[in-house]
Design a protein around this motif. Sequence first.
Motif, PDB file in Angstrom:
ATOM      1  N   TYR A  11      -3.013   3.855  -4.678  1.00  0.00           N
ATOM      2  CA  TYR A  11      -2.270   2.674  -5.028  1.00  0.00           C
ATOM      3  C   TYR A  11      -0.981   2.335  -5.619  1.00  0.00           C
ATOM      4  O   TYR A  11      -0.538   1.715  -6.106  1.00  0.00           O
TER       5      TYR A  11
ATOM      6  N   SER B 247      -2.315  -4.304  -4.043  1.00  0.00           N
ATOM      7  CA  SER B 247      -2.180  -5.070  -2.716  1.00  0.00           C
ATOM      8  C   SER B 247      -1.347  -6.426  -3.016  1.00  0.00           C
ATOM      9  O   SER B 247      -0.607  -7.095  -2.093  1.00  0.00           O
TER      10      SER B 247
ATOM     11  N   ILE C 214      -6.249  -6.415   1.505  1.00  0.00           N
ATOM     12  CA  ILE C 214      -7.341  -5.082   1.752  1.00  0.00           C
ATOM     13  C   ILE C 214      -8.119  -5.528   2.510  1.00  0.00           C
ATOM     14  O   ILE C 214      -9.096  -6.390   2.410  1.00  0.00           O
TER      15      ILE C 214
ATOM     16  N   SER D 233       1.233  -2.221   2.088  1.00  0.00           N
ATOM     17  CA  SER D 233       0.460  -3.539   1.907  1.00  0.00           C
ATOM     18  C   SER D 233      -0.815  -3.190   0.909  1.00  0.00           C
ATOM     19  O   SER D 233      -1.281  -4.081   0.217  1.00  0.00           O
ATOM     20  N   HIS D 234      -0.824  -1.836   0.236  1.00  0.00           N
ATOM     21  CA  HIS D 234      -1.776  -1.577  -0.740  1.00  0.00           C
ATOM     22  C   HIS D 234      -1.232  -0.899  -1.849  1.00  0.00           C
ATOM     23  O   HIS D 234      -1.792  -0.871  -3.058  1.00  0.00           O
TER      24      HIS D 234
END
Length: 382
Positions: A238, A81, A34, A260-261
């Motif tokens: 998310y 993440s 993050i 990636s989150h």
Amino acid sequence: MKIIKLTTYRVPPRWMLLKIETDEGIVGWGEPVIEGRARTVEAAVHEMTPFLIGQDPGRINDLWQAMYRGGFYRGGAILMSAIAGIDQALWDIKGKLLGVPVYDLLGGRVRDKMKMYSWVGGDRPSDVIAGIRKLRAVGIDTFKMNGTEEMRMLDSARAVDQAVGRIAEIREAFGNEIEFGIDFHGRVAAPMAKVLLRALEPYRPLFVEEPVLAEQAEYYPRLAESTSIPLAAGERMYSRFEFKRVLEQGGLAILQPDLSHAGGITECVKIAAMAEAYDVAVAPHCPLGPVALAACLHLDFVSHNAVLQEQSMGIHYNQGAELLDYVKNKDDFRMEGGYIAALTKPGLGVEVDEERVIEASKNAPDWRNPLWRHEDGSVAEW
Ligand SMILES: O=C(O)[C@H](O)[C@@H](O)[C@@H](O)[C@H](O)CO
Ligand SMILES: [Mg+2]
């Protein structure tokens, strides 16, 4: 096959790479991070490590469910993440084991190339015209920029005119030869969002991103009623369980999950499929590094409703390292005429230069986003 080791590398500019090793010598890479909280995500990855050691990396779905549901407290930017980067590495391992790119594990490609866009201007939109001119020379025709500087909850006609004037200049300079998204970046509060959207209508931006903060998501349908500009958001959501609410309530034309989150490939492919059912497009958020971009591309190549891919080449955040600096197979990231090609090597298709990563990790910066303040001293959204 068993997982035997997880190693994290925080590296410039503000990324983190994760290496998962197996007892059969196959290695997978992920990018759990993050922006601004790399060390916190690193701790979360290492908290999950005792569970992962000894597990079969091929059981991606089960490991995902166990990492997500195995914690009583779940979801949110940090944990999702951490799961995202681990998930990416597991898909990388499986593809390498079977000798196929991840998109082939997900049913094969729906397109031959993926439309992408580049950032222009910096934290405060500046020199946008020059930035567009430079990138058009290399075939880029779709851009994104910040829409405003600091914007007060109730701001002036002058502040609105400044923001809109920059956009008017773009259309003046390039007509409809280019397209651009405008990122409100959560800086615009609900009272000003409708004002700005209405003032921007004549310039027909491709989309306006994060028209209000993610925590004000209930405004999306109301704002959508007030404008024809497609609204986009998602980098600060998310999981499916957050995205389902914005799909149910409507208002967003484009979802922008970050691979990636938002739980990685496993979760974001499901989010993309949910969006398709509502005729909502996906444009994965990716101001990050090469492994994150590779994960996005595998989603793009199996998702009918994937429309645009963000990539960080030349982005104002990439101080100290550029998108492909840690990659051996730079030529596989083929960007041409505003499109990016599929990565065809097994797994994610990224050959990480681990020596370079180890070297760079020796002086990784603790990147933080700036804390902005308004003229009156109160905190301003960055
Ligand atoms: O659209 C984008 O790329 C994002 O809004 C980007 O500016 C932020 O996510 C930034 O990376 C946060 O540190
Ligand atoms: Mg954004």
